[in-house]
Design an enzyme around this catalytic site. Sequence first.
Site, PDB file in Angstrom:
ATOM      1  N   HIS A  32      -3.583   6.134   3.678  1.00 26.26           N
ATOM      2  CA  HIS A  32      -4.319   4.914   3.135  1.00 26.26           C
ATOM      3  C   HIS A  32      -3.787   3.495   3.898  1.00 26.26           C
ATOM      4  O   HIS A  32      -4.686   2.638   4.239  1.00 26.26           O
ATOM      5  CB  HIS A  32      -4.281   4.817   1.753  1.00 26.26           C
ATOM      6  N   SER A  71     -11.060  -0.738  -1.210  1.00 22.67           N
ATOM      7  CA  SER A  71      -9.821  -0.713  -0.357  1.00 22.67           C
ATOM      8  C   SER A  71     -10.122  -1.166   1.062  1.00 22.67           C
ATOM      9  O   SER A  71      -9.188  -1.837   1.861  1.00 22.67           O
ATOM     10  CB  SER A  71      -9.168   0.580  -0.310  1.00 22.67           C
ATOM     11  N   ASP A  83       0.778  -1.168   0.103  1.00 25.87           N
ATOM     12  CA  ASP A  83       0.248   0.121   0.024  1.00 25.87           C
ATOM     13  C   ASP A  83       0.756   1.256   0.172  1.00 25.87           C
ATOM     14  O   ASP A  83       1.971   1.383  -0.547  1.00 25.87           O
ATOM     15  CB  ASP A  83      -0.768  -0.152   1.177  1.00 25.87           C
TER      16      ASP A  83
END
Length: 798
Positions: free
Chosen positions: A226, A531, A182
Amino acid sequence: MMRTFRTFVSFTLILLLTLTSYIPVSQANGESPSLAPMVGEIDTSSSALETVIVEIEDPSIIEAKHQGQKQSKNELKQARQSVIEQIQDLVPSSTVTHEYDFLFSGFALELPAHQIPSILGIDGVHAVYPNIEYEVETDFDEVVIEKDAYSPEMLDSAPFIGANDAWEAGYTGEGITVAILDTGVDYTHPDLVHAFGDYKGWDFIDNNDDPQETPPGDPRGIETTHGTHVAGTVAANGLIKGVAPDANLLAYRVLGPGGRGSTAGVIAGIERAVQDGADIMNLSLGNTLNDPDFATSIALDWAMAEGVVAVTSNGNSGPNNWTVGSPGTSRDAISVGATRLPYNKYKASVFTSDGIDYPSADIMGFPSDEELLELDGETYEYAFAGLGKPGDFEGVDVEGKIALIVRGEIPFVEKAENAKAAGAVGAIIYNNVAGVQPTVPGLAIPTIMLSNEDGLKMRNELENGQNTVTFSIEFDKLVGETVADFSSRGPVMHTWMIKPDVSAPGVAIVSTIPTHQPDDPYGYGSRQGTSMASPHVAGAAALLLEAHPNWGVDHVKAALMNTAENLVDENGNRYPHNTQGAGSIRIVDAIESETLVTPGSHSFGTFTKERGKQVERQHFTIHNLSNKRKTYQFDVQFAGNPDGIKVKTSKNLRVQPGKTQKINFNVQVDARKLDPGYYEGTIIVSDGSQTVEVPTILFVSEPDYPRVTTFDLDIDENGVLFGSAYLPNGAEEFGLWIYTRDTLEYVTSAAVVQNIGKGYHDVTWDTTELAPGRYYVFAYAERLGKTDFVLGDEIVVK
């Protein structure tokens, strides 16, 4: 696993002439050279440096292992070096940036774009892929939760899928390692620090052993959070508990500033995660290329073959079919769609003056039921705030009023946040194109959505001096778990596989984030997207592996699919397989599985025989995990029981405890009795007390894939438009449609061509023939009586 490729790039005459000048001498003696395919879009028209992924003929170490071949790291290095030397002799300015040998056999190469065709004829080159940009699969930006507003009860998605019950049974993910590929992870967050050892993972953006998130002020782009959010959903253990709170984590920063990265880094991350001993890897990232044979998908398939459970997001380009993107298109990895947890649904109507109706009015999103209901029966002034950017509120008084905003350019959540910051108590967002807007749970202020037509009517009211709006809000019903509108749908091109494989919560998910504030560095935020769904499945896989340490990847995938909960929409209609996959995961049911059916879904492919009946054979495998002999019965049902499809299989089968048996069945299709398209069915396997449902699909004649899937464009200083559209199987006619931006009136067609092949098609057009103004440019394609179109972008003609 067999390697299959398709050539997507059709060369123009100029490109062919360019290519011939670069064919190696050994192939230029009158014989036609054997050219490797270019899979995907590669612009070879400029001299700018471009990175491509080169796959060589020699198999990777893991591919060779599973094909019963001998392959040493040194032998593969020599083969790779031979190809590199040939390329560098031909293109001296080329540079190798990454080398791969474990799961994927090849290297990343930087060279002038116009010289890329020259390497296709080099001995040992198997295929060339573009270094496609990957980005995080998030539908809108993060909503940071203020400390005084946060409570652990906000994390309700893990309990909903049964994580709490699994913990009570003693399964917390202990001893299982999950790799997070990620934007990096803030491994210092107090809810995550327990999950990391001395070795944190690797940073493929900065090439060091510190895979932290991008900090503020990075000159390359904006900071990121994120990966930390994803990691928290998997294994947080503090104020928030992830699905597998005692699992170990490794972080691989393959996405840099702004949440963007490239194929080269993603493949490198996949290889390293497997070599570092990860049991599971989560990839909450993707692109829009619906292709099962792209380089990242190949790497994931071999990772699964090596025993690492690969979990990937399905994409956020729904609700239309065929929108799944790589690596969600992988044959073997577990692709995850997003669901929304049960919620209260409300109806809305708005009134400005007699004789003016707004039939499209509906709820887009709101922070709480109470705040939404405060609008009911109330009248407010409203003001137009353009696109809802911060600058659009300058000089616009929305204090205590309603902000009227047009869709476009920035996420809905930002529009609502900007309106709240300007003092608005609510917002009305109208569409900038025809069609329906998505619902966006958890917006900062109560927000109503309108169609383009109704929005323009309200703007006209405002211009005529009618600046008040009255709301009517009423409770409609409680809606159960539903598939999120944004969640991408299958099927996958060319393999015609059902995707996603499963679904999991992905709307308004609360998890850990770095605040990037030195005095208060750790926080929590809410996000939505596939996600957010994917790490729920990665965490569930960790619990399954702890409960069943001898299970292989096929068992884990099958258990999650075989026990998934079927989902229905708010009207009670069951979602298609290509929308929900096998359904929403249920962890305890998966752990307690006594029967597994592999694979967890089936595609019979296409039936194209015009006369007579076509028969295809398939099989699946029954695993009796119990300590008792079981007798299984089988049934296959296709939606609507269409005449023309017949399935023959065993009536019943006895399987001894702990044993496995293969089941063969035949599918007979008479295409004359069926309309072209795809047909979904369900294979039902029952042992008398428990039932397993296996999604299946078949296609009759030409599948109903979109004739054009992507269209990117740019305009130079002279007003010339340059665009590139992807046509999965070519088109009988391709061209551009031009519409006015504000009124959506058709203006003209442009750059129309006939009978072009599959792949990417480049187009140029002089926009100066248009009158000055703002326009939308759509690409359209027609094939076999079906026409599809896709919006490129807005253009401004001066």
